[in-house]
Design an enzyme around this catalytic site. Structure first.
Site, PDB file in Angstrom:
ATOM      1  N   ASP A 273      17.218  -0.857 -39.903  1.00  0.00           N
ATOM      2  CA  ASP A 273      16.145  -0.281 -39.088  1.00  0.00           C
ATOM      3  C   ASP A 273      14.842  -1.014 -39.393  1.00  0.00           C
ATOM      4  O   ASP A 273      14.765  -1.828 -40.326  1.00  0.00           O
ATOM      5  CB  ASP A 273      16.034   1.210 -39.423  1.00  0.00           C
ATOM      6  CG  ASP A 273      15.218   1.998 -38.412  1.00  0.00           C
ATOM      7  OD1 ASP A 273      15.073   1.534 -37.273  1.00  0.00           O
ATOM      8  OD2 ASP A 273      14.728   3.086 -38.767  1.00  0.00           O
TER       9      ASP A 273
ATOM     10  N   GLU B 197      11.797  -5.212 -36.676  1.00  0.00           N
ATOM     11  CA  GLU B 197      11.161  -5.968 -35.592  1.00  0.00           C
ATOM     12  C   GLU B 197      10.312  -7.162 -36.098  1.00  0.00           C
ATOM     13  O   GLU B 197      10.170  -8.086 -35.312  1.00  0.00           O
ATOM     14  CB  GLU B 197      10.288  -5.026 -34.752  1.00  0.00           C
ATOM     15  CG  GLU B 197      11.067  -4.020 -33.933  1.00  0.00           C
ATOM     16  CD  GLU B 197      11.643  -2.879 -34.770  1.00  0.00           C
ATOM     17  OE1 GLU B 197      12.709  -2.369 -34.415  1.00  0.00           O
ATOM     18  OE2 GLU B 197      11.030  -2.536 -35.791  1.00  0.00           O
TER      19      GLU B 197
ATOM     20  N   ASP C 137      14.123   5.471 -30.850  1.00  0.00           N
ATOM     21  CA  ASP C 137      13.521   6.799 -30.989  1.00  0.00           C
ATOM     22  C   ASP C 137      13.179   7.373 -29.616  1.00  0.00           C
ATOM     23  O   ASP C 137      12.031   7.333 -29.157  1.00  0.00           O
ATOM     24  CB  ASP C 137      12.270   6.722 -31.864  1.00  0.00           C
ATOM     25  CG  ASP C 137      12.595   6.333 -33.295  1.00  0.00           C
ATOM     26  OD1 ASP C 137      13.780   6.390 -33.672  1.00  0.00           O
ATOM     27  OD2 ASP C 137      11.671   5.959 -34.034  1.00  0.00           O
TER      28      ASP C 137
END
Length: 885
Positions: free
Chosen positions: A443, A446, A540
């Protein structure tokens, strides 16, 4: 200024429009527009050209920097279905996506046979793509040779600067071209809407936000044409292989690329079917990784589980409610102060966690945890100390770049550094010795950063600001600085969109090396080719009815991107869900390829057993999913070998039906299982579109719809039911529902034979152990069986045959087919009975007939259940069912 969208070319509506367009393309462009062709060398399938800045002036939009004066263009028909066109600086090397990210032929390997003065058109008898270069001013066209349909038609105003590249292609009139792809964004529709900007710059922006650049970058689109010279349903694909930030503007009659670095590296895929396009695309970028069998079960997660007892209570709650639970997950709660590869010594101590995971494994269940890329800067933290010793962290201004994420101050591994992957593998192996997790969830990759680094130099704030976050925020916003430096001197400015890909690859390879089994990795950030290593979820999202619908759009888009293992957080991640929303969401989510319930800390708990109405929906929908596991796993094999999505838009199976082009409230699993969920509150019916053919309910096997042309039908949709149908012409392999996939795999097999209007049906089954690293590889054991069904003697006889294509997986030789369900039988008069023959020998099978009442067809006999069979899956058989009168 040149950064604005160009005026779209004429829309080719009638002879006048064609004439005006011809004038536009032939106009003598001035010094501020584009390039001219200085020289061409080529052969029938290879071409090289030199381009020079038109007019010798200062070029276009000087505020964006000076133009590159000389460009090199290479074009090659690399395969019969793939054209490669690359434009770069003729005199200086530029950043390109590394070969080890997307292994691909070098343009130079295709140019050895070129000769000066060669033609300006590439065309071969075997390729359906034709490339033509136009010299003064420079532009190029890509045409479908078989129909003459122009697929890509650049305007003459090419801009090529150091940090700004712009190219525009005109498109047919709106209504002829339907575009899909260009992500990652949460979109209101699956089909792209005109006058929209798609920004590609990987960002930690919640997926509940619509039309913003999210976690991944996929500069690929599929164009499906309706009518006209291209014929109905002809599809092609376009990839710009570039990892720099960009805006792609879809204006309806044009598409414009505005890129802040790299090169213009285009690939065109001929199709002409949508399935052929994704096949050709994944041939280039890499086939999707095979996923372990267990990953097709149901997953449960939450950010905010308090301790081991909380996890144990969730597992027990599912078991008590008789709802399948395959995989238990934990978010960052399990860590010691949010540090990777650690366990909270109070709430998730090793002496409690290890027995918990062992119990899951004994019950045939699995356990997955999250890890983030940021490594806490702490001299008492072993992972940090080892990373420092190996010098594997991202650099900035001469030192390791210091960011802030969940554990506080962090350094980020630089996965372009070969030592970083080795470091990562050792840390994962050491952690698994403490806690034998079955998969990893990567996670925040980015990269997400809780501080905005100040600009260090010009590349932190380039002259053209892409539409980052929808408001043209600086590209350093919530991430690491663009001026950070990777291994080999590579700027983060160029490699930013690759980080999630590289971390997922390192994680995949680490798990493979440590376990020797097929890895399961779930990554939030992705890039072109990420499907070779990872699954993905939509991020999300929000607990809203709108996000329930939008999840279908994202799921279908990632199927195009070569990442078929895709799903959304069931019941919604952010905000408080409701009982009705959660009930309808599990009805949809049970048919995501990746099916996981996940929610945010501080929100209402939403495990599926907490509301009885939700539990009923879950038992029904997941019960059907678990019966369909053999079918879903066979679709995984198809995805791994051909790139075909598991979840597909309807036009993949019905490309000639233009009504399917805009449908995004339904989807197909494979070629013929149609899911039509309820997406609004308070609904007790759903209006579904059925393409031409026969459609059977997968609950009672009755013929629900029979239509010669596609039509919309309003169906009952009780609170606990999702409509799922199978198209006539398909044979599905089912097993019996259970609470885990390992139990399902031990059960008897049923064949569902859904006869098409012509009385035929076909299907496939793929079998292996579900965890060997290779799927159908030379070192793995696997079986593939093809089934066919057909009526004979005017419909009074039904033959079902199997053909064993490959059989090295021993359990297939003991798996029994105990029942065959024949759907869509027709007879002029009700038969007195049935005679059943297996391989020419009459067998004592029981047969029951039903489901004809209310059939939309005349002469419908309904459904015949042929039970008591002992057909062996791994042995070829010929089953004949004869109606007796």
């Amino acid at each position: 200024m040149m950064g604005s969208p160009p005026a779209p070319p004429a829309r080719r509506l009638g002879a006048l429009a064609v004439f005006l367009l011809a004038l536009f393309l032939a106009a003598p462009w001035g010094v501020d527009c584009g390039y001219n062709v200085a020289s061409v060398a080529g052969s029938k399938n290879r071409l090289r050209a030199r381009l020079e800045l038109a007019g010798g002036g200062g070029g276009a939009a000087p505020e964006l920097g000076p133009d590159v004066r000389r460009l090199s263009l290479t074009a090659s028909l690399e395969t019969d279905s793939r054209l490669h066109v690359r434009i770069t600086d003729a005199d200086h090397p530029r950043w390109e996506v590394p070969q080890d990210v997307i292994p691909r032929p070098s343009p130079d390997s295709f140019l050895a046979a070129t000769r000066p003065g060669g033609g300006r058109v590439l065309s071969t008898a075997t390729s359906d793509l034709t490339f033509a270069i136009h010299t003064s001013p420079f532009r190029f066209t890509v045409t479908r040779r078989s129909t003459g349909d122009v697929l890509f038609d650049t305007t003459p105003n090419l801009v090529f600067k150091d940090r700004y590249l712009e190219l525009t292609s005109s498109l047919p009139p709106p209504g002829r071209a339907s575009l899909y792809g260009l992500g990652e964004q949460t979109k209101r529709t699956f089909r792209l809407q005109r006058n929209d900007t798609f920004t590609l710059w990987n960002s930690d922006i919640a997926a509940g936000n619509v039309d913003l650049n999210l976690y991944g970058s996929h500069p690929f689109y599929m164009d499906v044409r309706s009518g006209g010279g291209g014929g109905g349903g002809a599809a092609h694909g376009v990839l710009l292989l570039n990892s720099n930030g960009m805006d792609v503007i879809y204006g309806g009659s044009y598409v414009t690329y505005k890129v802040i670095g790299g090169v213009l590296d285009f690939y065109f895929f001929a199709g002409p079917s949508p399935l052929a396009v994704v096949d050709q695309y994944t041939q280039l970028i890499g086939r999707p990784a095979p996923m372990p069998y267990w990953s097709f079960g149901f997953h449960q997660c939450r950010y905010g589980y308090k301790n081991v007892a909380d996890l144990e209570g969730v597992v027990a709650g599912y078991a008590k409610a008789r709802i399948p639970l395959e995989v238990m997950w934990t978010d960052i709660d399990y860590m010691d102060a949010y540090k990777d590869f650690t366990l909270d010594p109070v709430n998730f101590p090793a002496d409690r966690m290890r027995p918990f995971v062992d119990r899951l494994h004994r019950n045939g269940q699995k356990f997955v945890v999250i890890i983030d890329p940021g490594i806490n800067v702490n001299t008492t933290y072993g992972t940090f100390v080892r990373g420092m010793k190996q010098d594997i962290f991202l650099k900035w201004n001469g030192s390791n770049y210091l960011g802030v994420v969940w554990p506080g101050n962090v350094y980020f591994p630089d996965f372009l550094n070969p030592r970083a992957a080795e470091f990562w593998a050792r840390e994962i192996a050491a952690f698994r010795r403490t806690l034998p997790v079955d998969g990893l969830w990567v996670d925040m990759n980015e990269i997400s950063n809780f501080v905005d680094p100040p600009p260090l130099n010009a590349i932190d704030d380039p002259p053209y600001r892409i539409n980052n976050s929808g408001v043209r925020r600086p590209i350093n916003n919530k991430t690491v600085p663009a001026s950070a430096v990777h291994y080999g001197g590579v700027a983060e400015y160029d490699a930013h969109n690759l980080f999630g890909f590289l971390e997922a690859r390192a994680t995949h390879d680490a798990l493979l090396r440590d376990t020797g089994r097929r890895p399961f990795v779930l990554s939030r950030s992705t890039f072109v080719g990420s499907g070779r290593y990872t699954a993905h979820w939509t991020g999300d999202n929000a607990a809203t009815w709108e996000d329930l619908h939008y999840s279908i759009n994202t799921m279908l888009s990632f199927g195009l991107f070569g990442i078929p293992m895709i799903g959304a957080d069931i019941c919604g991640f952010g905000g408080n869900t409701t009982e009705e929303l959660c009930s309808r969401w599990i009805q949809l989510g049970a048919f995501y390829p990746f099916s996981r319930d996940h929610s945010a800390i501080g929100t209402v708990r939403r495990e599926l057993y907490l509301w009885e109405s939700v539990a009923r929906s879950a038992r029904k929908a997941l019960g059907l999913r678990y019966r369909l596991l053999p079918y879903l796993y066979t679709l995984m094999y198809e995805a791994h070998t051909t790139g075909a999505p598991i979840a597909r838009p309807l036009f993949f199976s019905y490309p000639g039906d233009v009504e399917t082009y805009g449908i995004d409230r339904q989807f197909l699993l494979g070629r013929g299982v149609l899911v039509s969920p309820v997406l609004e509150p308070g609904a007790t019916t759903v209006t579904a579109y059925f393409p031409a053919g026969r459609w059977f309910s997968l609950y009672d096997f009755s013929l629900a719809v029979a239509t010669k042309t596609g039509k919309r039908v309003t169906l009952p949709a009780p609170a606990d039911t999702v409509n799922v149908h199978v198209a006539g012409g398909n044979i599905l392999t089912l097993q019996q529902p259970a609470l885990t996939s390992s139990r399902v795999r031990q059960s008897v097999v049923h064949l569902l034979v859904a006869l098409a209007d012509d009385g035929t049906a076909t299907g496939d089954l793929f079998l292996d152990d579900g965890e060997s690293p290779e799927m159908a590889g030379p070192r793995s054991r696997w079986s593939q069986i093809k089934f066919s069904g057909a009526t004979e003697s005017g419909g009074g006889v039904v033959r079902v045959r199997s053909h064993v294509v490959h059989d090295s997986y021993a359990p297939s030789r003991t798996m029994a087919i105990g029942k065959v369900v024949l759907m869509g039988l027709r007879s002029a008069a009700p038969p007195k009975g049935f005679a059943v023959y297996a391989n020419g020998v009459q067998v004592n099978a029981s047969t029951a007939v039903g489901g004809a009442a209310g059939s939309p067809e005349k002469g419908a006999l309904g459904v015949a259940h042929v039970s008591g069979l002992t057909l062996v899956v791994g042995q070829e058989f010929d089953l004949k069912v004869v109606m007796t009168y």
